[in-house]
Structures are given as C-alpha cells and as structure tokens.
Design an enzyme around this catalytic site. Structure first.
Site, PDB file in Angstrom:
ATOM      1  N   ASN A   1      -3.189  -3.084  -1.304  1.00  0.00           N
ATOM      2  CA  ASN A   1      -2.933  -4.505  -1.530  1.00  0.00           C
ATOM      3  C   ASN A   1      -4.003  -5.319  -0.810  1.00  0.00           C
ATOM      4  O   ASN A   1      -4.271  -5.085   0.369  1.00  0.00           O
ATOM      5  CB  ASN A   1      -1.547  -4.874  -1.007  1.00  0.00           C
ATOM      6  CG  ASN A   1      -0.440  -4.210  -1.788  1.00  0.00           C
ATOM      7  OD1 ASN A   1      -0.530  -4.083  -3.005  1.00  0.00           O
ATOM      8  ND2 ASN A   1       0.603  -3.762  -1.099  1.00  0.00           N
TER       9      ASN A   1
ATOM     10  N   VAL B   1      -0.221  -6.440   6.232  1.00  0.00           N
ATOM     11  CA  VAL B   1      -0.941  -5.987   7.432  1.00  0.00           C
ATOM     12  C   VAL B   1      -2.424  -6.066   7.117  1.00  0.00           C
ATOM     13  O   VAL B   1      -2.910  -5.423   6.172  1.00  0.00           O
ATOM     14  CB  VAL B   1      -0.530  -4.550   7.827  1.00  0.00           C
ATOM     15  CG1 VAL B   1      -1.329  -4.092   9.043  1.00  0.00           C
ATOM     16  CG2 VAL B   1       0.965  -4.481   8.125  1.00  0.00           C
TER      17      VAL B   1
ATOM     18  N   HIS C   1      -5.768  -0.522   4.294  1.00  0.00           N
ATOM     19  CA  HIS C   1      -4.935   0.676   4.174  1.00  0.00           C
ATOM     20  C   HIS C   1      -4.673   0.989   2.711  1.00  0.00           C
ATOM     21  O   HIS C   1      -4.670   0.103   1.866  1.00  0.00           O
ATOM     22  CB  HIS C   1      -3.609   0.528   4.929  1.00  0.00           C
ATOM     23  CG  HIS C   1      -2.804  -0.680   4.549  1.00  0.00           C
ATOM     24  ND1 HIS C   1      -3.098  -1.948   5.006  1.00  0.00           N
ATOM     25  CD2 HIS C   1      -1.723  -0.814   3.749  1.00  0.00           C
ATOM     26  CE1 HIS C   1      -2.225  -2.811   4.508  1.00  0.00           C
ATOM     27  NE2 HIS C   1      -1.375  -2.151   3.728  1.00  0.00           N
TER      28      HIS C   1
HETATM   29  P1  DGP Z   1       1.003  -4.037   2.784  1.00  0.00           P
HETATM   30  O1  DGP Z   1       2.150  -4.851   2.279  1.00  0.00           O
HETATM   31  O2  DGP Z   1       0.216  -3.405   1.656  1.00  0.00           O
HETATM   32  O3  DGP Z   1       0.142  -4.811   3.766  1.00  0.00           O
HETATM   33  O4  DGP Z   1       1.659  -2.811   3.546  1.00  0.00           O
HETATM   34  C1  DGP Z   1       1.926  -2.772   4.899  1.00  0.00           C
HETATM   35  C2  DGP Z   1       2.851  -1.600   5.116  1.00  0.00           C
HETATM   36  O5  DGP Z   1       2.912  -1.341   6.495  1.00  0.00           O
HETATM   37  C3  DGP Z   1       4.292  -1.821   4.649  1.00  0.00           C
HETATM   38  O6  DGP Z   1       4.589  -0.912   3.585  1.00  0.00           O
HETATM   39  C4  DGP Z   1       5.143  -1.515   5.854  1.00  0.00           C
HETATM   40  C5  DGP Z   1       4.181  -0.823   6.794  1.00  0.00           C
HETATM   41  N1  DGP Z   1       4.426  -1.081   8.193  1.00  0.00           N
HETATM   42  C6  DGP Z   1       4.603  -2.289   8.796  1.00  0.00           C
HETATM   43  N2  DGP Z   1       4.782  -2.143  10.108  1.00  0.00           N
HETATM   44  C7  DGP Z   1       4.711  -0.800  10.355  1.00  0.00           C
HETATM   45  C8  DGP Z   1       4.814  -0.017  11.552  1.00  0.00           C
HETATM   46  O7  DGP Z   1       4.998  -0.502  12.668  1.00  0.00           O
HETATM   47  N3  DGP Z   1       4.693   1.327  11.410  1.00  0.00           N
HETATM   48  C9  DGP Z   1       4.487   1.917  10.176  1.00  0.00           C
HETATM   49  N4  DGP Z   1       4.395   3.246  10.146  1.00  0.00           N
HETATM   50  N5  DGP Z   1       4.377   1.213   9.052  1.00  0.00           N
HETATM   51  C10 DGP Z   1       4.484  -0.133   9.144  1.00  0.00           C
END
Ligand code: DGP
Length: 114
Positions: free
Chosen positions: A87, A96, A100
């Site tokens: 995204n 975030v 990724h």
């Molecule tokens: P996006 O919406 O594409 O920016 O995805 C961010 C992803 O990050 C979302 O699917 C949830 C994940 N995420 C958010 N906080 C954390 C965290 O603290 N640990 C992990 N493992 N994933 C997280």
C-alpha cells in the site's frame, strides 16, 4: 528512524514474530492478520514507501521480492498461491510509513482488488 514502528521492530525494541531475516530484510507476522498467512516483508533501511525507491534500491528491491517467495515457501503457501501487496499513500490506506510488502495466503482469495 526514530518513532517508526517498523524501524523499532527491526531494531528489536518492539517484539516481532520473525519468520525470515537477512542482512537487508526482515519478515514478521502481521499483528492483525487478514488471511491465514499474513506476513510483512520490510527493508531494514528506512524508506517511506514505494515512492522512495530509486535506482540505488534496485538490489534491495530484489532482496525484498526474494524474501517474499522465501516466506511463501516457509509458510507452505508457495504451491497454493499468495498475493503480494504494498500500500502506498492515502488512497491505498498505507498506515505504517515504512516500506513493506504484505504476503497474504492460505485461503482462496476473491478476484477483486486484484
Ligand atoms: P499498511 O496498512 O499497508 O500500512 O499495513 C500496516 C500493517 O502493519 C497492518 O496490516 C498492521 C501491521 N501492524 C501495525 N502495527 C504492528 C505491530 O506492532 N506489529 C506487527 N507485527 N504488525 C503491525
């Protein structure tokens, strides 16, 4: 980068359920899985998103994509199939701001998006 969640996971300051790691890439399970297998592939170096990729990142991009296929093998979804999503920006709901890729699999997906 300070205050970046994924930089903190890369640095071990926040725990991550790591599946794969090499010198440039970390792969860990998403905290809110949207499929039976949902793994995030991130560069250890901070980049905001796809828009930050320049020629200097070509090798890194190759490493990220190779890590995605490695994760698919490790989670047993390489044969059944998986989706790789990144995204970028508000219309894509990027939450975030550290580049990724989501590896999603383990179930039949819809033909929508995409
Ligand atoms: P996006 O919406 O594409 O920016 O995805 C961010 C992803 O990050 C979302 O699917 C949830 C994940 N995420 C958010 N906080 C954390 C965290 O603290 N640990 C992990 N493992 N994933 C997280």
């Amino acid at each position: 980068m300070e205050n970046c969640l994924f930089c903190m996971i890369v640095a071990g300051k926040i725990p991550g359920d790591t599946l794969y790691e090499d010198e440039r890439v970390l792969a860990f399970r998403d905290i809110s899985p949207q499929a039976p297998q949902h793994v995030l592939i991130v560069p250890k170096k901070h980049l905001e998103g796809l828009n930050d990729l320049g020629q200097a990142e070509d090798a890194l991009l190759g490493a990220l994509l190779r890590a995605a296929s490695q994760v698919a093998r490790l989670t047993g979804i390489d044969g059944s199939g998986y989706r790789l999503v990144s995204n970028c920006g508000p219309h894509a709901c990027q939450s975030v701001h550290h580049l990724h890729f989501h590896v999603l699999g383990g179930q039949q997906m819809s033909g929508q998006m995409v």
